[in-house]
Design a protein around this motif. Sequence first.
Motif, PDB file in Angstrom:
ATOM      1  N   GLY A 107      62.376   8.009  27.452  1.00  0.00           N
ATOM      2  CA  GLY A 107      62.670   6.674  27.515  1.00  0.00           C
ATOM      3  C   GLY A 107      61.559   5.805  26.802  1.00  0.00           C
ATOM      4  N   THR A 108      60.417   6.372  26.393  1.00  0.00           N
ATOM      5  CA  THR A 108      59.444   5.728  25.943  1.00  0.00           C
ATOM      6  C   THR A 108      59.196   5.825  24.467  1.00  0.00           C
ATOM      7  N   GLU A 109      58.798   5.025  23.860  1.00  0.00           N
ATOM      8  CA  GLU A 109      58.104   5.276  22.180  1.00  0.00           C
ATOM      9  C   GLU A 109      56.675   5.113  22.045  1.00  0.00           C
ATOM     10  N   VAL A 110      56.116   5.859  21.480  1.00  0.00           N
ATOM     11  CA  VAL A 110      54.460   5.454  21.054  1.00  0.00           C
ATOM     12  C   VAL A 110      54.428   5.598  19.850  1.00  0.00           C
ATOM     13  N   ARG A 111      53.574   4.839  19.082  1.00  0.00           N
ATOM     14  CA  ARG A 111      53.279   4.753  17.616  1.00  0.00           C
ATOM     15  C   ARG A 111      51.699   4.878  17.560  1.00  0.00           C
ATOM     16  N   VAL A 112      51.063   5.220  16.409  1.00  0.00           N
ATOM     17  CA  VAL A 112      49.771   4.761  16.080  1.00  0.00           C
ATOM     18  C   VAL A 112      49.743   4.125  14.891  1.00  0.00           C
ATOM     19  N   VAL A 113      49.303   2.503  14.946  1.00  0.00           N
ATOM     20  CA  VAL A 113      49.487   1.724  13.958  1.00  0.00           C
ATOM     21  C   VAL A 113      48.176   1.423  13.394  1.00  0.00           C
ATOM     22  N   ASP A 114      48.076   0.638  12.113  1.00  0.00           N
ATOM     23  CA  ASP A 114      46.814   0.172  11.540  1.00  0.00           C
ATOM     24  C   ASP A 114      46.601  -1.235  11.857  1.00  0.00           C
ATOM     25  N   ASP A 115      45.786  -1.805  11.455  1.00  0.00           N
ATOM     26  CA  ASP A 115      45.529  -3.299  11.549  1.00  0.00           C
ATOM     27  C   ASP A 115      46.436  -4.262  11.392  1.00  0.00           C
ATOM     28  N   ASN A 116      47.536  -3.951  10.473  1.00  0.00           N
ATOM     29  CA  ASN A 116      48.568  -4.927  10.167  1.00  0.00           C
ATOM     30  C   ASN A 116      49.806  -4.504  10.898  1.00  0.00           C
ATOM     31  N   GLY A 117      49.630  -3.428  11.915  1.00  0.00           N
ATOM     32  CA  GLY A 117      50.937  -3.031  12.630  1.00  0.00           C
ATOM     33  C   GLY A 117      51.826  -1.892  12.013  1.00  0.00           C
ATOM     34  N   ALA A 118      51.158  -1.324  10.985  1.00  0.00           N
ATOM     35  CA  ALA A 118      52.110  -0.280  10.154  1.00  0.00           C
ATOM     36  C   ALA A 118      51.549   1.063  10.756  1.00  0.00           C
ATOM     37  N   PRO A 119      52.658   2.022  10.850  1.00  0.00           N
ATOM     38  CA  PRO A 119      52.521   3.339  11.386  1.00  0.00           C
ATOM     39  C   PRO A 119      51.470   4.098  10.354  1.00  0.00           C
ATOM     40  N   VAL A 120      50.722   4.784  11.004  1.00  0.00           N
ATOM     41  CA  VAL A 120      49.430   5.587  10.191  1.00  0.00           C
ATOM     42  C   VAL A 120      50.049   6.937   9.993  1.00  0.00           C
ATOM     43  N   GLU A 121      49.605   7.734   9.048  1.00  0.00           N
ATOM     44  CA  GLU A 121      49.881   9.368   8.977  1.00  0.00           C
ATOM     45  C   GLU A 121      49.389  10.157   9.966  1.00  0.00           C
ATOM     46  N   GLU A 122      49.690  11.112  10.045  1.00  0.00           N
ATOM     47  CA  GLU A 122      49.247  12.157  11.019  1.00  0.00           C
ATOM     48  C   GLU A 122      47.840  12.446  11.006  1.00  0.00           C
ATOM     49  N   GLY A 123      47.229  12.369  11.954  1.00  0.00           N
ATOM     50  CA  GLY A 123      45.672  12.588  11.954  1.00  0.00           C
ATOM     51  C   GLY A 123      44.725  11.475  11.775  1.00  0.00           C
ATOM     52  N   GLY A 154      58.426  -6.080  19.693  1.00  0.00           N
ATOM     53  CA  GLY A 154      58.429  -5.560  21.165  1.00  0.00           C
ATOM     54  C   GLY A 154      57.262  -4.573  21.338  1.00  0.00           C
ATOM     55  N   TRP A 155      56.546  -4.204  20.386  1.00  0.00           N
ATOM     56  CA  TRP A 155      55.505  -3.011  20.472  1.00  0.00           C
ATOM     57  C   TRP A 155      54.369  -3.921  21.547  1.00  0.00           C
ATOM     58  N   LEU A 156      53.984  -3.024  22.702  1.00  0.00           N
ATOM     59  CA  LEU A 156      52.806  -3.221  23.566  1.00  0.00           C
ATOM     60  C   LEU A 156      51.633  -2.680  22.968  1.00  0.00           C
ATOM     61  N   GLN A 157      50.660  -3.611  22.641  1.00  0.00           N
ATOM     62  CA  GLN A 157      49.474  -3.170  22.273  1.00  0.00           C
ATOM     63  C   GLN A 157      48.538  -2.687  23.495  1.00  0.00           C
ATOM     64  N   SER A 158      48.224  -1.415  23.332  1.00  0.00           N
ATOM     65  CA  SER A 158      47.269  -0.888  24.281  1.00  0.00           C
ATOM     66  C   SER A 158      45.907  -1.105  24.310  1.00  0.00           C
ATOM     67  N   GLY A 159      45.191  -1.495  23.044  1.00  0.00           N
ATOM     68  CA  GLY A 159      43.784  -1.511  22.892  1.00  0.00           C
ATOM     69  C   GLY A 159      43.148  -0.352  22.781  1.00  0.00           C
ATOM     70  N   ASP A 160      43.803   0.898  22.817  1.00  0.00           N
ATOM     71  CA  ASP A 160      43.073   2.103  22.919  1.00  0.00           C
ATOM     72  C   ASP A 160      43.503   2.762  21.513  1.00  0.00           C
ATOM     73  N   GLU A 161      42.165   3.207  20.880  1.00  0.00           N
ATOM     74  CA  GLU A 161      42.219   3.890  19.704  1.00  0.00           C
ATOM     75  C   GLU A 161      42.677   5.307  19.525  1.00  0.00           C
ATOM     76  N   GLY A 162      43.252   5.977  18.774  1.00  0.00           N
ATOM     77  CA  GLY A 162      43.767   7.312  18.934  1.00  0.00           C
ATOM     78  C   GLY A 162      44.361   7.890  17.601  1.00  0.00           C
ATOM     79  N   PHE A 163      45.300   9.134  17.616  1.00  0.00           N
ATOM     80  CA  PHE A 163      45.745   9.566  16.655  1.00  0.00           C
ATOM     81  C   PHE A 163      46.893  10.505  17.210  1.00  0.00           C
ATOM     82  N   PHE A 164      47.615  11.032  16.202  1.00  0.00           N
ATOM     83  CA  PHE A 164      48.782  11.866  16.690  1.00  0.00           C
ATOM     84  C   PHE A 164      48.644  13.196  15.778  1.00  0.00           C
ATOM     85  N   ARG A 165      49.109  14.418  16.383  1.00  0.00           N
ATOM     86  CA  ARG A 165      49.643  15.651  15.809  1.00  0.00           C
ATOM     87  C   ARG A 165      50.871  16.134  15.862  1.00  0.00           C
TER      88      ARG A 165
END
Length: 304
Positions: A107-123, A154-165
């Motif tokens: 029920g939850t969606e999570v993304r990692v986005v750049d400064d413009n709100g665009a999804p970033v690549e893995e890592g 409607g994406w809520l900005q967490s303020g946390d920096e991170g990445f995904f694998r």
Amino acid sequence: FSWAQVIRAESVEVSSVVPSLLPVLLAAGVTREKVPTLRHLMVSSAPLPGELARDFEARTQIPLIQGWGLSEYTNFACCVSPDEPASEHARLMFSWEVPSIGPALEGTEVRVVDDNGAPVEEGARGELVVRGHSTMLGYYRDQENTARAFGAQGWLQSGDEGFFRQHRGRPVYFVTGRLKEIIIRDADKYSPLRLERRLVEALPELSGRLVVLGFPHREHGEEVGAYLELSSLDEALRARLSAAIEAMPVAERPKVLLYGAHPIPRTHTGKIQRRKMRPWFATWIAHRGRTVIDALPADRPVSS
């Protein structure tokens, strides 16, 4: 009653702690044998150092399950599954630079986005954003900050920096720091958590007592500093600290390391409040050259 006695008396199967309590449990001699009903410990609310997690699991044989969320999302948005096989659990916890917070929950969606709100690549690093049924309606009577908290769609900005694998066919996420705490030195960005880990790897006994932060600097904009919660510093430890700092790239080295008995400022959930420590470094706003290791004056203020 001690913590272990309560766990035994109540046959507790799952408990939750902040990372700063793990060294306390280790010092108390907690082990699997002393809390046989405990299946695992949930860990959240502050960054979990990888070396501390590894040491805790090795010495206690109690698995740590890390979750991630924020007040504006009511509860966890991500969590490592407690049902992962031991080998997969170890991979999620110890195969990357920081322990994983797991995949997004149902029920939850999570993304990692750049400064413009665009999804970033893995890592690639970016900001973790979240969307789902636990998202807040808004801040009470504060439309301005509510608007700032949400990005497009409607994406809520967490303020946390991170990445995904990618892990077993789905993304798992990692938190590397707070965006507001990133040190910007000569336009280059440095994560204080990453620099802390570098030093703690060389001096593991300082885990939980060493904090890296950025402080204002006339030439570089910000400079790298560090604080060690230790009332005194003997020559042997000073030499090891100096060697660990010298082994780092020049731009990443703490140029001022203060030590003292003043407690590291933390929130009630154990999160380090680095910005409250910035005034401690005001004397070194123009410092250049080799790293200075000095005692923190007892009357140095803590900003609110």
